[in-house]
Design a protein around this motif. Structure first.
Motif, PDB file in Angstrom:
ATOM      1  N   UNK A  58      38.190  34.494  43.183  1.00  0.00           N
ATOM      2  CA  UNK A  58      37.972  34.553  41.738  1.00  0.00           C
ATOM      3  C   UNK A  58      36.501  34.839  41.447  1.00  0.00           C
ATOM      4  N   UNK A  59      36.282  35.888  40.679  1.00  0.00           N
ATOM      5  CA  UNK A  59      34.923  36.276  40.297  1.00  0.00           C
ATOM      6  C   UNK A  59      34.735  35.955  38.816  1.00  0.00           C
ATOM      7  N   UNK A  60      33.717  35.177  38.505  1.00  0.00           N
ATOM      8  CA  UNK A  60      33.405  34.875  37.108  1.00  0.00           C
ATOM      9  C   UNK A  60      32.197  35.712  36.695  1.00  0.00           C
ATOM     10  N   UNK A  61      32.355  36.440  35.591  1.00  0.00           N
ATOM     11  CA  UNK A  61      31.314  37.356  35.140  1.00  0.00           C
ATOM     12  C   UNK A  61      30.554  36.756  33.963  1.00  0.00           C
ATOM     13  N   UNK A  62      29.238  36.704  34.106  1.00  0.00           N
ATOM     14  CA  UNK A  62      28.368  36.214  33.034  1.00  0.00           C
ATOM     15  C   UNK A  62      27.374  37.304  32.686  1.00  0.00           C
ATOM     16  N   UNK A  63      26.730  37.166  31.529  1.00  0.00           N
ATOM     17  CA  UNK A  63      25.651  38.080  31.165  1.00  0.00           C
ATOM     18  C   UNK A  63      24.531  37.257  30.526  1.00  0.00           C
ATOM     19  N   UNK A  64      23.366  37.860  30.359  1.00  0.00           N
ATOM     20  CA  UNK A  64      22.335  37.177  29.576  1.00  0.00           C
ATOM     21  C   UNK A  64      22.823  36.968  28.144  1.00  0.00           C
ATOM     22  N   UNK A  77      40.474  38.235  41.434  1.00  0.00           N
ATOM     23  CA  UNK A  77      40.559  37.972  39.998  1.00  0.00           C
ATOM     24  C   UNK A  77      39.193  38.079  39.340  1.00  0.00           C
ATOM     25  N   UNK A  78      39.160  38.680  38.173  1.00  0.00           N
ATOM     26  CA  UNK A  78      37.927  38.754  37.380  1.00  0.00           C
ATOM     27  C   UNK A  78      38.150  38.074  36.050  1.00  0.00           C
ATOM     28  N   UNK A  79      37.235  37.199  35.684  1.00  0.00           N
ATOM     29  CA  UNK A  79      37.342  36.599  34.370  1.00  0.00           C
ATOM     30  C   UNK A  79      35.951  36.395  33.781  1.00  0.00           C
ATOM     31  N   UNK A  80      35.890  36.241  32.490  1.00  0.00           N
ATOM     32  CA  UNK A  80      34.605  36.093  31.801  1.00  0.00           C
ATOM     33  C   UNK A  80      34.803  36.377  30.324  1.00  0.00           C
ATOM     34  N   UNK A 115      33.926  25.411  38.486  1.00  0.00           N
ATOM     35  CA  UNK A 115      34.903  25.019  39.490  1.00  0.00           C
ATOM     36  C   UNK A 115      35.770  26.174  39.949  1.00  0.00           C
ATOM     37  N   UNK A 116      36.034  27.132  39.061  1.00  0.00           N
ATOM     38  CA  UNK A 116      37.015  28.151  39.452  1.00  0.00           C
ATOM     39  C   UNK A 116      36.368  29.331  40.176  1.00  0.00           C
ATOM     40  N   UNK A 117      35.040  29.472  40.061  1.00  0.00           N
ATOM     41  CA  UNK A 117      34.424  30.675  40.616  1.00  0.00           C
ATOM     42  C   UNK A 117      34.237  30.574  42.125  1.00  0.00           C
ATOM     43  N   UNK A 118      34.642  31.611  42.831  1.00  0.00           N
ATOM     44  CA  UNK A 118      34.276  31.766  44.237  1.00  0.00           C
ATOM     45  C   UNK A 118      33.006  32.607  44.333  1.00  0.00           C
ATOM     46  N   UNK A 119      32.832  33.468  43.331  1.00  0.00           N
ATOM     47  CA  UNK A 119      31.657  34.329  43.261  1.00  0.00           C
ATOM     48  C   UNK A 119      31.239  34.424  41.793  1.00  0.00           C
ATOM     49  N   UNK A 120      29.941  34.343  41.546  1.00  0.00           N
ATOM     50  CA  UNK A 120      29.448  34.608  40.191  1.00  0.00           C
ATOM     51  C   UNK A 120      28.804  35.980  40.145  1.00  0.00           C
ATOM     52  N   UNK A 121      29.057  36.686  39.056  1.00  0.00           N
ATOM     53  CA  UNK A 121      28.347  37.932  38.814  1.00  0.00           C
ATOM     54  C   UNK A 121      27.538  37.755  37.534  1.00  0.00           C
ATOM     55  N   UNK A 122      26.240  38.047  37.607  1.00  0.00           N
ATOM     56  CA  UNK A 122      25.458  38.140  36.376  1.00  0.00           C
ATOM     57  C   UNK A 122      25.292  39.635  36.111  1.00  0.00           C
ATOM     58  N   UNK A 123      26.093  40.113  35.173  1.00  0.00           N
ATOM     59  CA  UNK A 123      26.096  41.549  34.879  1.00  0.00           C
ATOM     60  C   UNK A 123      24.998  41.866  33.857  1.00  0.00           C
TER      61      UNK A 123
END
Lengths: 141, 299
Positions: free
Chosen positions: B149-155, B36-39, B170-178
């Protein structure tokens, strides 16, 4: 047994621009108007080939394809979409188009299977009204 | 392919035929791994997914994407635009992309998504990527359906306080800073790490992956992290526990869906019920009666 009465059956429309043509203001305005009228619009963006548009419509199980074109290549690309639908045995999908299209071409395109064409200046309600008439069973929830 | 596309439409419409279809496919179903991807809107979820598709296709894997966007609460209409970023895969028969309106139905997205994932698995797609805009509760539904679940963040999304209150930790298994080509991405990762350090110790600590998805940078690292999480779930036995819990949740949702429909029917058809409801001013007695007469005693 499973719920059906609350079910929604929105009409799904794949929209996109075929060919080398970056003028997407019109298609975005129309997409927005159709959304506001209760349709689910899947926007595929610029520079699509007829094959890409048809493939998207099949995967998305869309009932309608809406094409936009301002480059003058409508006599080639619009019928190419209809041909691709024939090749993929999906002629039940309705094709309509919009753009700068001379009146003489409109009749020719209709003969080739593009069901309706809308030229600049067409009120958005006319497009919605045409879709409502074409798909009286679906649309807004 | 059209059969699959049609079947997903039935699932979305909550058509009764789905039940038979799912039964018929039961033996074929090989559950697909769900990422899952969310952000927030514009963080680059679709572009990252596009990059992942390319990577997975190099590994000869069939991949399906369910991309959801919200429907208008007023007209039900929607503009589903996630496909745009993935159109270069349009003619690849081993890539199936489906846009789904969240439709605002009460069971939410998860029931339709779960069934669609099962269909895609039966047709040989694995993994299935589920993408949702995190603008409310839909990200929680993603977490409820996805294995990872991957949570996507940016600057430039705001300071660290935004991260606590959004509940994304709580929901993220992995964080992505895109958008790691933009200034400020290191600070986002730093603040995130700080927040995670405050969390109670857990068996899985969400890694933070930097990506620049438009340049296909960091995508391999991201996939490696997803694989690592998958392995973690399998070796710790959490995978089977999660599968069991989800099946139970889904069953409860199906029961709720049927009950809700019967209750609506009963309230619509029986004017005495509506009268009593108005007299009582509270729903409980009428609800009990509906449960007794329309739900428990019917076939």
């Amino acid at each position: 047994m499973m719920a059906t009465k609350g079910a929604v059956k929105p009409i799904r429309i794949v929209m996109g621009k075929v060919g080398l043509d970056g003028h997407d203001r019109g298609v975005k305005v129309v997409a927005r108007a159709l959304r506001d009228a209760g349709y689910e619009v899947i926007y595929t963006g610029l520079r699509q080939t007829p094959e890409m548009i048809v493939d998207a419509a099949l995967q998305e199980d869309a009932q309608v394809i809406g094409l936009s074109l301002h480059s003058g290549a409508h006599m080639t690309l619009f019928p190419a979409v209809v041909e691709e639908l024939k090749r993929r045995k999906a002629t039940d999908i309705v094709v309509f188009g919009g753009g700068i299209i001379p009146e003489d071409d409109i009749e020719a395109l209709k003969k080739q299977g593009v069901e309706e064409l809308f030229t600049p200046g067409t009120p958005l309600q006319d497009i919605v009204a045409w879709l409502k008439k074409r798909f009286p069973e679906g649309g807004s929830t | 392919m059209r059969a699959l596309a049609r079947a997903i439409t039935l699932v979305e419409r909550r058509d009764p035929a789905v039940r038979e279809l799912q039964q018929a496919l039961r033996d074929r179903v090989r559950p697909a791994y769900v990422v899952g991807f969310t952000g927030a809107p514009g963080t680059g979820k679709s572009t990252i997914v596009d990059g992942l598709i390319s990577l997975l296709r190099k590994q000869e894997r069939s991949v399906a994407v369910i991309a959801t966007d919200p429907n208008s609460p007023f007209t039900g209409g929607a503009i589903l635009g996630d496909r745009i970023r993935m159109q270069r895969h349009a003619l690849d028969p081993k890539v199936f992309i489906r846009s789904m309106g969240a439709r605002g139905h009460l069971g939410g997205l998860s029931l339709a998504a779960r069934e669609a994932i099962r269909l895609l698995g039966a047709f040989g797609f694995d993994p299935v990527i589920l993408e949702t805009v995190g603008v409310g509760q839909s990200e929680l539904e993603v977490a409820a359906v996805a294995d990872t679940t991957v949570v996507v963040l940016t600057p430039n999304l705001g300071d660290g306080v935004q991260m606590i209150k959004a509940g994304i930790l709580e929901i993220a298994d992995i964080f992505v800073v895109n958008k790691s080509d933009l200034e400020g991405h290191k600070r986002v990762a730093l603040e995130l790490r700080g927040m995670l350090n405050l969390s109670p110790k857990a068996a899985w600590r969400p890694p933070i992956i930097a990506t620049a998805a438009v340049r296909q940078e960091g995508i391999e690292e991201l996939w490696a992290a997803i694989e690592a999480h998958r392995k973690h779930l399998e070796t710790t036995g959490r995978a089977s526990a999660q599968a069991e819990k989800r099946l139970k949740d889904e069953t409860a949702e199906v029961v709720a869906e049927v009950a809700r429909e019967r209750a609506r029917d009963a309230l619509g058809e029986d004017s005495k019920l509506s009268q009593r409801l108005l007299q009582d001013g509270t729903p409980y007695e009428v609800a009990d009666e509906i449960l007794r007469n329309h739900i428990m005693n019917s076939e």
